[in-house]
Design an enzyme around this catalytic site. Structure first.
Site, PDB file in Angstrom:
ATOM      1  N   ILE A  79       0.840  -1.189   0.000  1.00  0.00           N
ATOM      2  CA  ILE A  79       0.000   0.000   0.000  1.00  0.00           C
ATOM      3  C   ILE A  79       0.881   1.248   0.000  1.00  0.00           C
ATOM      4  CG2 ILE A  79      -0.204  -0.129   2.526  1.00  0.00           C
ATOM      5  CD1 ILE A  79      -3.003   1.078   2.245  1.00  0.00           C
ATOM      6  N   SER A  87      -3.335   3.557   9.044  1.00  0.00           N
ATOM      7  CA  SER A  87      -2.050   4.174   9.423  1.00  0.00           C
ATOM      8  C   SER A  87      -1.203   3.221  10.259  1.00  0.00           C
ATOM      9  CB  SER A  87      -2.283   5.471  10.221  1.00  0.00           C
ATOM     10  OG  SER A  87      -2.880   6.462   9.435  1.00  0.00           O
ATOM     11  N   ALA A 128       9.005   5.190  14.137  1.00  0.00           N
ATOM     12  CA  ALA A 128       8.099   5.751  13.135  1.00  0.00           C
ATOM     13  C   ALA A 128       6.654   5.721  13.627  1.00  0.00           C
ATOM     14  CB  ALA A 128       8.219   4.972  11.827  1.00  0.00           C
ATOM     15  N   LYS A 129       5.899   6.730  13.216  1.00  0.00           N
ATOM     16  CA  LYS A 129       4.482   6.807  13.529  1.00  0.00           C
ATOM     17  C   LYS A 129       3.662   6.595  12.261  1.00  0.00           C
ATOM     18  CE  LYS A 129       5.212  10.251  17.185  1.00  0.00           C
ATOM     19  NZ  LYS A 129       4.974  11.654  17.615  1.00  0.00           N
ATOM     20  N   GLY A 130       2.398   6.258  12.425  1.00  0.00           N
ATOM     21  CA  GLY A 130       1.503   6.210  11.284  1.00  0.00           C
ATOM     22  C   GLY A 130       1.303   7.621  10.761  1.00  0.00           C
ATOM     23  N   GLY A 161      -0.289   8.319   7.429  1.00  0.00           N
ATOM     24  CA  GLY A 161      -1.156   8.401   6.269  1.00  0.00           C
ATOM     25  C   GLY A 161      -2.447   9.166   6.511  1.00  0.00           C
ATOM     26  N   GLU A 162      -2.921   9.200   7.761  1.00  0.00           N
ATOM     27  CA  GLU A 162      -4.223   9.815   8.032  1.00  0.00           C
ATOM     28  C   GLU A 162      -4.165  11.224   8.629  1.00  0.00           C
ATOM     29  OE1 GLU A 162      -7.439   6.572   8.997  1.00  0.00           O
ATOM     30  OE2 GLU A 162      -5.498   5.864   9.728  1.00  0.00           O
TER      31      GLU A 162
END
Length: 524
Positions: free
Chosen positions: A252, A293, A480-482, A484-485
């Site tokens: 993705i 995310s 790392a963090k999500g 995408g949102e």
């Protein structure tokens, strides 16, 4: 999809095989299982392959569209800009069945700012529309538009500096959310501070003179808590010395490149020595759905652990061959060598051949990684836009845009920046054009892309991206963090605030269309 199909068909999950495909993004619509379940049921009855085709109208209605939201907000602050109270009502249209993102939107509505006294009433309404659901940061763009519009109104009427107000009241690590849970390590304040270093900020007061148009600037903050799920992965050393990474997630938004980069970092070896393999649910390690995310965070953690495991296995074998301790070894450019003595070494290729050779006593190098749901790691973004509003038509032109976002740690900075730009385009699109229109009978009135207006390249300005890195241990690989949102949350609010700055009248509904602007200006 596999779990739901197994239940509906009455067969074990192991009997259902789902093939992986590359996806540009999940966005919520792909979570729904109907596109796979219905054809599977028909195929089972007919005993032949079935192709499921939807019209554009069907796709828009069945794509899990974002719900309509209605908000009432009262916000109080002292003369020193300290927020004292928030009272709000959040109403979400759930469509024909319960399940709107009321909890997520209502929680974030009261979680961006330190608010010692707050009361948020949440109401989910069942209507005659199709089921409403998860669209990228479900429920959050609506709630963010409401609270950030209210903050902008407060700052304007009280004479507060909107940047200083957000910097003073923004939540920090350990502060409570509206739901009573405390934030872990977050980077909202760092994100707000970083905004002042951007080129957008330096040029924000440079408003071009455009005949018949007024120029305004606005910004807003927003965020998303992020999801989590257990995941697994494997790393295999091949006979030629390259490394195969096996995952059970879809590729993705190009996340496979990031998986390869994680392994390359751990082995300190070139990226072209790493291959990420996708198969299907019958032959891949477990991973949850590729959405929320969390794909890089959860599967990435499993990939990280699998790479560490494979490297440890390699060090153990090489240590025995070179008669040294595994702690004395290092991996550099496809070679495992003794620290300080590079002549004492073994290549990945040699070890790969040894570990797979016929009759060899050396075990296969096969690293495994298996993790539970990681630590929650909310991500925050600040987005700003400069707009020109035509006084005669109400048409809005976006002249410039900027997004500052805390991503924890950018494993693949180019991909991260691209994802943020895409999220901001989507957020701005919600702010000026995208709208599903229903009549009183629940009939969709704009069922094609002729009437449901998506932005084109001519609508999108240059988007400056500034990355803030506040890593959270255990939240994702290397902290790392999500990401995408969060970038869909604040853009619509920023655009509405910019339109107000331009024309001095506020549109309280998104999208901020030309018609709505002309109405608030009293010209329509």
């Amino acid at each position: 999809s596999r779990e739901n199909m197994a239940k509906m068909l009455g067969v074990p999950e192991s009997k259902i095989v789902v093939e992986f495909l590359e996806m540009g993004g999940g966005f919520g619509g792909k979570i729904q299982p109907y596109a796979a379940t219905y054809p599977a049921m028909a195929a089972r009855i007919l005993k032949r392959p079935v192709k499921f085709v939807m019209s554009r109208s069907q796709d828009i209605r069945a794509g899990n569209p974002a719900p309509q939201g209605y908000f009432e907000i009262k916000l109080a602050a002292k003369k020193d800009m300290t927020i004292t109270a928030l009272k709000a009502k959040a109403v979400y249209d759930s469509g024909a069945f319960p399940g709107s993102p009321l909890m997520a939107g209502g929680n974030l509505l009261g979680s961006y700012y330190k608010t010692p006294n707050q009361e948020i009433e949440g109401i989910e309404v069942i209507t005659n529309r199709v089921n409403q659901g998860a669209l990228r940061a479900p429920g959050t763009p609506q709630a963010t538009f409401a609270i950030e519009s209210a903050v902008d109104i407060l700052c304007h009427e009280a004479g507060f500096d909107p940047w200083e107000f957000r910097m003073k009241n923004g939540v920090e690590t350990g502060d409570p959310m509206a739901n009573g849970r405390n934030f872990g390590k977050i980077g909202l304040k760092e994100t707000i501070a970083r905004f002042k270093e951007t080129e957008f900020w330096k040029n924000k007061d440079n408003k071009p003179s455009l005949p018949g148009k007024k120029v305004g600037v606005g910004w807003a903050i927003g965020g998303w808590l992020g999801g989590g799920a257990p995941s697994s992965a494997a790393v295999f050393l091949t006979p030629d010395g390259s490394l195969n990474v096996e995952v059970g997630s879809s590729d993705i938004s190009g996340v496979n490149t990031s998986f390869a980069m994680i392994v390359a970092e751990i082995f300190n070896t070139p990226l072209n020595k790493i291959s990420v393999k996708l198969s299907n649910t019958a032959a891949s390690p477990y991973a949850s759905m590729s959405a929320g995310s969390k794909t890089l965070r959860t599967v990435g953690l499993a990939v990280h652990d699998a790479a560490i495991d494979a490297r440890s296995q390699m060090f153990k074998v090489v240590a025995e061959k070179l008669e040294c301790s595994p702690d004395d070894l290092e991996s550099v450019d496809g070679v495992i060598r003794v620290k300080g003595s590079p002549d004492k070494s073994m290549t990945f290729g040699t070890l790969g051949t040894m570990s797979t050779g016929y009759g060899s006593p050396v075990p296969v190098i096969f690293g495994r990684g298996s993790v539970g749901s990681p630590t929650m790691a909310p991500g925050f973004a600040l987005q700003a836009v400069k707009v020109a509003v035509d006084e005669n038509t109400g048409v809005v032109e976006i002249l410039d845009a900027c997004c500052v976002q805390d991503v924890g740690f950018a494993i693949n900075p180019l991909a991260v920046e691209s994802q943020i730009q895409g999220g901001m385009v989507q957020s701005l699109s919600l702010g000026f054009s995208e709208e599903i229109v229903w009549d009183n009978n629940g009939v969709l009135r704009n069922p094609t892309l002729l009437d449901y207006r998506l932005p084109t390249a001519l609508d999108v300005p240059n988007i400056e991206v500034a990355l803030v890195e506040v890593p959270v241990e255990g939240a994702g690989p290397f902290g790392a963090k999500g990401m995408g949102e969060p970038p869909i949350a604040p853009g619509a609010a920023a655009l509405a605030n910019a339109v107000f700055d331009a024309v001095g009248a506020r549109v309280d509904t998104i999208p901020v269309t030309a018609e709505r602007i002309m109405k608030v200006l009293g010209k329509l």
